[in-house]
Design a protein around this motif. Structure first.
Motif, short mmCIF file in Angstrom:
data_model
loop_
_atom_site.label_atom_id
_atom_site.label_comp_id
_atom_site.label_asym_id
_atom_site.label_seq_id
_atom_site.Cartn_x
_atom_site.Cartn_y
_atom_site.Cartn_z
N ILE A 3 0.75 -1.24 -0.24
CA ILE A 3 -0.15 0.39 -0.15
C ILE A 3 1.18 1.54 0.32
N ALA A 4 0.62 2.15 -0.28
CA ALA A 4 1.34 3.08 -0.65
C ALA A 4 0.18 4.61 -0.79
N GLU A 5 0.90 5.66 -0.27
CA GLU A 5 -0.27 6.96 0.26
C GLU A 5 0.67 7.58 -0.56
N VAL A 6 -0.38 8.03 -0.62
CA VAL A 6 -0.41 9.29 -2.39
C VAL A 6 -0.25 10.41 -2.12
N PRO A 7 0.39 12.63 -1.45
CA PRO A 7 -0.71 13.70 -1.54
C PRO A 7 -0.94 13.68 -2.76
N VAL A 8 -2.67 14.13 -2.61
CA VAL A 8 -4.05 14.79 -3.93
C VAL A 8 -4.34 16.07 -3.90
N ASN A 9 -4.54 16.99 -4.34
CA ASN A 9 -5.07 17.86 -3.88
C ASN A 9 -7.11 18.04 -3.83
N TRP A 10 -6.99 18.47 -2.57
CA TRP A 10 -8.70 18.28 -2.30
C TRP A 10 -8.65 19.66 -1.58
N ARG A 11 -10.50 19.73 -2.05
CA ARG A 11 -10.81 20.82 -1.48
C ARG A 11 -11.81 19.85 -0.78
N GLU A 12 -12.66 21.17 0.02
CA GLU A 12 -14.09 21.03 0.58
C GLU A 12 -15.54 21.79 -0.31
N ILE A 13 -16.19 20.53 -0.44
CA ILE A 13 -17.05 20.41 -1.39
C ILE A 13 -18.72 21.03 -0.83
N GLU A 14 -19.60 21.51 -0.28
CA GLU A 14 -20.52 21.99 -0.03
C GLU A 14 -21.58 20.70 -0.08
N GLY A 15 -22.61 20.26 0.47
CA GLY A 15 -23.24 19.07 0.12
C GLY A 15 -22.95 17.85 1.01
N SER A 16 -22.22 17.53 2.04
CA SER A 16 -21.46 16.63 2.41
C SER A 16 -22.18 15.93 3.21
N LYS A 17 -22.49 14.76 2.84
CA LYS A 17 -23.62 13.45 3.41
C LYS A 17 -22.72 13.13 5.28
N VAL A 18 -21.91 13.43 5.25
CA VAL A 18 -20.91 12.71 6.82
C VAL A 18 -21.99 14.33 8.08
N THR A 19 -22.53 13.70 8.30
CA THR A 19 -22.93 14.52 10.42
C THR A 19 -21.57 14.42 11.12
N PRO A 20 -20.88 15.17 11.45
CA PRO A 20 -19.54 15.34 12.06
C PRO A 20 -19.84 13.96 13.23
N VAL A 21 -20.24 14.23 14.35
CA VAL A 21 -20.53 13.88 15.90
C VAL A 21 -20.56 12.44 15.61
N LEU A 22 -22.15 12.55 14.45
CA LEU A 22 -23.00 10.95 14.31
C LEU A 22 -21.62 10.25 13.39
N SER A 23 -21.39 10.90 12.42
CA SER A 23 -20.65 9.98 11.52
C SER A 23 -19.66 9.22 12.53
N TRP A 24 -18.81 9.87 12.90
CA TRP A 24 -17.77 9.85 13.71
C TRP A 24 -17.94 8.45 14.71
N ILE A 25 -18.95 9.03 15.30
CA ILE A 25 -19.47 7.84 16.85
C ILE A 25 -19.51 6.87 15.79
N GLU A 26 -20.05 6.23 14.59
CA GLU A 26 -20.95 5.51 13.80
C GLU A 26 -19.48 4.09 13.87
N MET A 27 -18.26 4.92 13.09
CA MET A 27 -17.11 4.64 12.60
C MET A 27 -16.42 4.40 13.72
N ALA A 28 -16.48 4.99 15.22
CA ALA A 28 -15.71 4.10 16.71
C ALA A 28 -16.68 2.44 16.68
N PHE A 29 -17.34 3.48 16.23
CA PHE A 29 -18.57 1.20 16.89
C PHE A 29 -18.11 0.67 15.69
N ASP A 30 -18.32 1.16 14.85
CA ASP A 30 -17.74 0.28 13.81
C ASP A 30 -16.16 -0.60 13.54
#
Length: 324
Positions: free
Chosen positions: A277-304
């Motif tokens: 596995i290799a990791e490569v830096p990419v150009n990334w920018r925030e796009i409006e309209g994300s489906k991720v709800t920060p606190v709830l999504s991170w809690i779900e991911m932590a549980f998973d």
């Protein structure tokens, strides 16, 4: 008289019995290998110009293209057009034989109609729409797209276009370095390898723009990923990951998690199979309209993450490629 040692003893015994009960429950009920559900309709794509219905090929077939781009999309009618325009413009100006598979993950808006307009424009040999009848989650959508692909290399890219598609050249070059291959993409198909786009180089800037609470959540999630699943990778969640055909088959056949934490399980599977596995830096920018709800999504991911660790540790889940 209150005996602290006795309380600790009984509390520890109670906690151990609860954990043992959970382990027994998982061993008794969990499927060691995932059951990949797919309806008859989901095995096919439609040519919107002719209404002709054709069956998707299988990832187990030999590759017939250089690159497949898998785009999971849930209610993305607003953000999908600009992403596809950028993607198609790049690929049309390259020498690659390619396809794009837009996977509509049970969308209820005009996502399928938007994708079909591009399909009419460039043809079903270059763009196909996989319409899922129910919402599976991003991981489930990506997997079914991968299992339907024809490419020697398979990239999944988020529908929001947050990562500049022109960075694909950096990701492909990194794959050649990982595999020590100098030829065409077809030479890489049978070798296992993964290259992931990374936003780790943008972390200092993003921290400056985040609240302290969100920064703590971010570092907490990184710590849990390191403890429970994947070590040595700075950004597991960037939606720009390239697989060889061999690596895609080995990883996605064993993927259990279909929602936000699927990236972590994929990389855990890859590390277990010793896929480079290799990791490569990419150009990334925030796009409006994300489906991720920060606190709830991170809690779900932590549980998973905790469940991923526990189920693999006790043998409730297994990796298919290890036992083939």
């Amino acid at each position: 008289m209150f005996n602290v040692n006795l309380v600790i003893f009984y509390a520890s015994g109670f906690a151990a019995s609860i954990l043992l009960s959970i382990c027994i429950f998982f061993l008794a009920t969990a499927k060691q290998y995932p059951f990949i559900k797919r309806t008859k309709k989901e095995k096919c794509f439609v040519n919107p110009s002719t209404a002709e219905v054709k069956e998707f090929p299988s990832l187990k077939d030999e590759c017939s293209l250089d690159l497949s781009v898998i785009v999971p999309a849930y209610n993305e009618e607003a953000r999908l057009p600009s992403m596809l325009e950028e993607c198609i413009d790049y690929l049309e100006n390259s020498s690659k034989n390619y396809e794009i598979i837009v996977v509509s993950d049970g969308s209820t808006d005009g996502t399928v109609s938007v994708a079909n307009k591009f399909c009419v424009k460039i043809g079903t040999n270059k763009l196909r729409v996989l319409e899922l009848e129910t919402n599976r989650g991003k991981g489930g959508a990506v997997r079914l797209g991968m299992l339907s692909a024809r490419g020697a290399l398979l990239l999944f890219a988020d529908a929001d276009g947050a990562t500049k598609f022109s960075d694909y050249s950096k990701v492909e070059n990194a794959m050649k370095n990982v595999l020590k291959v100098s030829g065409s993409a077809r030479h890489m198909a049978v070798k296992p390898g993964i290259v992931i786009g990374s936003r780790a180089h943008l972390e200092k800037e993003s921290i400056a723009q985040r609240s302290i609470f969100r920064t703590i959540l971010m570092y907490g999630f990184h710590a849990m990923v390191w403890m429970f699943a994947v070590k040595g990778i700075k950004d597991t969640q960037c939606g720009f990951k390239l697989f060889t055909r061999k690596a895609a088959l080995d990883c996605f056949e064993s993927l259990h998690v279909e929602r936000w934490a699927f990236d972590v399980e994929l990389l855990k599977i890859a590390q277990s199979l010793k896929i480079p596995i290799a990791e490569v830096p990419v150009n990334w920018r925030e796009i409006e309209g994300s489906k991720v709800t920060p606190v709830l999504s991170w809690i779900e991911m932590a549980f998973d993450l905790a469940l991923i660790w526990l189920r693999y540790t006790i043998g409730a889940w297994k990796i298919k490629a290890e036992y083939d």
